[in-house]
Design a protein around this motif. Structure first.
Motif, PDB file in Angstrom:
ATOM      1  N   GLU A   1       9.541 -52.086   2.114  1.00  0.00           N
ATOM      2  CA  GLU A   1      10.294 -53.246   2.574  1.00  0.00           C
ATOM      3  C   GLU A   1      10.009 -53.460   4.053  1.00  0.00           C
ATOM      4  O   GLU A   1      10.059 -52.520   4.847  1.00  0.00           O
ATOM      5  CB  GLU A   1      11.790 -53.033   2.365  1.00  0.00           C
TER       6      GLU A   1
ATOM      7  N   ASP B   1      12.592 -59.381   7.069  1.00  0.00           N
ATOM      8  CA  ASP B   1      12.997 -60.521   6.238  1.00  0.00           C
ATOM      9  C   ASP B   1      12.990 -60.210   4.747  1.00  0.00           C
ATOM     10  O   ASP B   1      12.848 -61.106   3.917  1.00  0.00           O
ATOM     11  CB  ASP B   1      12.124 -61.754   6.518  1.00  0.00           C
ATOM     12  N   GLY B   2      13.100 -58.919   4.374  1.00  0.00           N
ATOM     13  CA  GLY B   2      13.169 -58.547   2.972  1.00  0.00           C
ATOM     14  C   GLY B   2      11.846 -58.596   2.234  1.00  0.00           C
ATOM     15  O   GLY B   2      11.811 -58.462   1.014  1.00  0.00           O
TER      16      GLY B   2
ATOM     17  N   GLN C   1       8.801 -57.476   0.354  1.00  0.00           N
ATOM     18  CA  GLN C   1       8.638 -56.246  -0.410  1.00  0.00           C
ATOM     19  C   GLN C   1       7.283 -56.188  -1.091  1.00  0.00           C
ATOM     20  O   GLN C   1       6.801 -57.187  -1.622  1.00  0.00           O
ATOM     21  CB  GLN C   1       9.742 -56.115  -1.458  1.00  0.00           C
TER      22      GLN C   1
END
Length: 185
Positions: free
Chosen positions: A135, A138-139, A141
């Motif tokens: 991660e 800003d998330g 992934q």
């Protein structure tokens, strides 16, 4: 959960400059009640650039992450699911123990974003088994699976294991400088 020991073989140079095995033994894992099911194997490290010939003896490498000219070699096992301590864990004592075992590791973690951390290092990572989600800011992934490699360039990141099995990663961290620029960390 019991963790296996890892055998470490170390070479060096004798006084005659010939190569030889100078150490052969098991490395015990670092475990913490703060991260149940996880293990850290600190295999080798040094705080300065190597100069050879070298007798193969361990060098100073106290901090968990390397300084500018240092390096670290580790194996990490990341347990599946949320890494939540048991309710009966004494948190202050557990944090103190982790700091003794891996100095500076807890300090690199962001208190308001569990698992997120930034280090001044270039990390070469190989996923050995299982899968893990990297991660970023800003998330963002990315799922990494056994056989995948990651070159982690000093970015803010966290490891999340959303699978059902532990994930084992092997990493080499090389100390780096961080310039004060417009880039945020």
């Amino acid at each position: 959960m019991a963790h296996a020991k890892v055998r470490r073989v170390v070479t060096g140079h004798g006084s005659d400059s010939k190569s030889r095995v100078v150490a052969d033994g098991a490395v015990e894992p670092i475990t913490s009640d703060l991260m149940p099911g996880c293990a850290i194997y600190r295999l080798w490290g040094r705080d300065e650039r190597p100069v050879f010939p070298d007798d193969g003896s361990p060098r100073r490498a106290e901090a968990h992450y390397p300084p500018r000219d240092g390096s670290r070699f580790m194996i990490n096992t990341i347990a599946p699911g949320e890494l939540t301590p048991s309710p009966d864990v004494g948190l202050p004592a557990a944090w103190e123990k982790l700091e003794r075992q891996a100095p500076g590791a807890a300090g690199a973690m962001e208190p308001d974003a569990p698992g997120m951390h930034t280090t001044d290092s270039l990390d070469y990572v190989l996923i050995v088994s299982g899968e893990v989600t990297l991660e970023l800011d800003d998330g963002d992934q990315t799922v990494l699976r056994a056989g995948d490699v990651l070159v982690q360039n000093g970015t803010r990141h966290a490891w999340r294991n959303h699978g059902a099995e532990p994930c084992t990663i092997v990493g080499v961290a090389v100390g780096a400088d961080r310039a004060e620029t417009g880039f945020r960390h």
